[in-house]
Scaffold this motif. Structure first.
Motif, PDB file in Angstrom:
ATOM      1  N   ASN A 196       1.537   6.432  -6.932  1.00 24.17           N
ATOM      2  CA  ASN A 196       0.399   7.250  -7.371  1.00 24.17           C
ATOM      3  C   ASN A 196       0.718   8.733  -7.235  1.00 24.17           C
ATOM      4  OD1 ASN A 196      -0.923   4.842  -7.683  1.00 24.17           O
ATOM      5  ND2 ASN A 196      -2.281   5.103  -5.933  1.00 24.17           N
ATOM      6  N   ARG A 197       1.266   9.115  -6.075  1.00 20.01           N
ATOM      7  CA  ARG A 197       1.583  10.528  -5.828  1.00 20.01           C
ATOM      8  C   ARG A 197       2.581  11.041  -6.862  1.00 20.01           C
ATOM      9  NH1 ARG A 197       5.747  12.472  -3.468  1.00 20.01           N
ATOM     10  NH2 ARG A 197       6.280  10.583  -2.326  1.00 20.01           N
ATOM     11  N   GLU A 243     -10.569   9.346  -8.801  1.00 16.57           N
ATOM     12  CA  GLU A 243      -9.155   9.092  -8.499  1.00 16.57           C
ATOM     13  C   GLU A 243      -8.596   8.009  -9.417  1.00 16.57           C
ATOM     14  OE1 GLU A 243      -7.849   9.213  -3.998  1.00 16.57           O
ATOM     15  OE2 GLU A 243      -9.807   8.216  -4.195  1.00 16.57           O
ATOM     16  N   GLU A 293       0.828  -1.201   0.000  1.00 14.75           N
ATOM     17  CA  GLU A 293       0.000   0.000   0.000  1.00 14.75           C
ATOM     18  C   GLU A 293       0.866   1.255   0.000  1.00 14.75           C
ATOM     19  OE1 GLU A 293      -3.555   2.257   2.446  1.00 14.75           O
ATOM     20  OE2 GLU A 293      -2.941   0.255   3.086  1.00 14.75           O
ATOM     21  N   ARG A 294       1.887   1.258   0.806  1.00 14.62           N
ATOM     22  CA  ARG A 294       2.782   2.427   0.876  1.00 14.62           C
ATOM     23  C   ARG A 294       3.450   2.672  -0.474  1.00 14.62           C
ATOM     24  NH1 ARG A 294       8.281   3.133   4.195  1.00 14.62           N
ATOM     25  NH2 ARG A 294       8.387   5.388   4.116  1.00 14.62           N
ATOM     26  N   HIS A 351      -5.017   1.298  -4.616  1.00 11.97           N
ATOM     27  CA  HIS A 351      -5.250   1.884  -3.297  1.00 11.97           C
ATOM     28  C   HIS A 351      -5.889   3.270  -3.414  1.00 11.97           C
ATOM     29  CE1 HIS A 351      -3.211  -1.322  -1.116  1.00 11.97           C
ATOM     30  NE2 HIS A 351      -2.369  -1.339  -2.131  1.00 11.97           N
ATOM     31  N   VAL A 352      -6.931   3.348  -4.239  1.00 12.51           N
ATOM     32  CA  VAL A 352      -7.729   4.565  -4.349  1.00 12.51           C
ATOM     33  C   VAL A 352      -9.172   4.219  -4.003  1.00 12.51           C
ATOM     34  CG1 VAL A 352      -6.229   5.622  -6.095  1.00 12.51           C
ATOM     35  CG2 VAL A 352      -8.200   4.303  -6.821  1.00 12.51           C
ATOM     36  N   ASN A 353      -9.946   5.248  -3.667  1.00 12.04           N
ATOM     37  CA  ASN A 353     -11.323   5.006  -3.225  1.00 12.04           C
ATOM     38  C   ASN A 353     -12.380   5.420  -4.237  1.00 12.04           C
ATOM     39  OD1 ASN A 353     -10.561   3.990  -0.640  1.00 12.04           O
ATOM     40  ND2 ASN A 353     -10.043   6.082  -0.069  1.00 12.04           N
ATOM     41  N   ARG A 370       0.815   4.017  -2.973  1.00 10.13           N
ATOM     42  CA  ARG A 370       0.475   5.418  -2.715  1.00 10.13           C
ATOM     43  C   ARG A 370       1.609   6.348  -3.137  1.00 10.13           C
ATOM     44  NH1 ARG A 370      -4.347   5.874  -0.332  1.00 10.13           N
ATOM     45  NH2 ARG A 370      -5.142   4.106   0.858  1.00 10.13           N
ATOM     46  N   THR A 371       2.842   5.940  -2.919  1.00  4.97           N
ATOM     47  CA  THR A 371       3.990   6.741  -3.363  1.00  4.97           C
ATOM     48  C   THR A 371       4.030   6.819  -4.881  1.00  4.97           C
ATOM     49  OG1 THR A 371       5.261   6.174  -1.389  1.00  4.97           O
ATOM     50  CG2 THR A 371       6.507   6.934  -3.301  1.00  4.97           C
TER      51      THR A 371
END
Length: 96
Positions: A18-19, A62, A11-12, A56-58, A15-16
């Motif tokens: 994705n950012r 996104e 997940e980390r 890992h998006v909602n 998210r990295t």
């Protein structure tokens, strides 16, 4: 020191990734304040949920921004690499 689980690490990392993808898309002017186009289509709910889970998006928004940014930023390294097949002479010494 707490040990992270594999799921937390995944997940980390997601998210990295994705950012960084969205930051690069913003820097190139692909994302901005104006959201002036609507995109619609029919896909299976299973595909959407699996993609959201993996990224890992909602939200659907996104997911679309991320997916389209990745596609727009994708390089053509694989195609260029395959296209070079046979371009190095067979008699060249590649030993380092």
């Amino acid at each position: 020191m707490a040990t992270r689980t594999a799921a937390e690490n995944d997940e980390r990392a997601a998210r990295t990734r994705n950012r960084l993808t969205l930051e690069q898309a913003r820097a190139l002017g692909l994302l901005g304040a104006a959201k002036n186009t609507r995109l619609s289509g029919r896909v299976s709910s299973e595909l959407i949920e699996a993609a959201k889970k993996r990224a890992h998006v909602n939200s659907d928004t996104e997911l679309l921004e991320l997916a389209l940014s990745r596609l727009a930023l994708e390089d053509d390294f694989g195609a260029r690499l395959v296209g070079r097949k046979g371009s190095i002479p067979a008699d060249i010494d590649l030993v380092v």
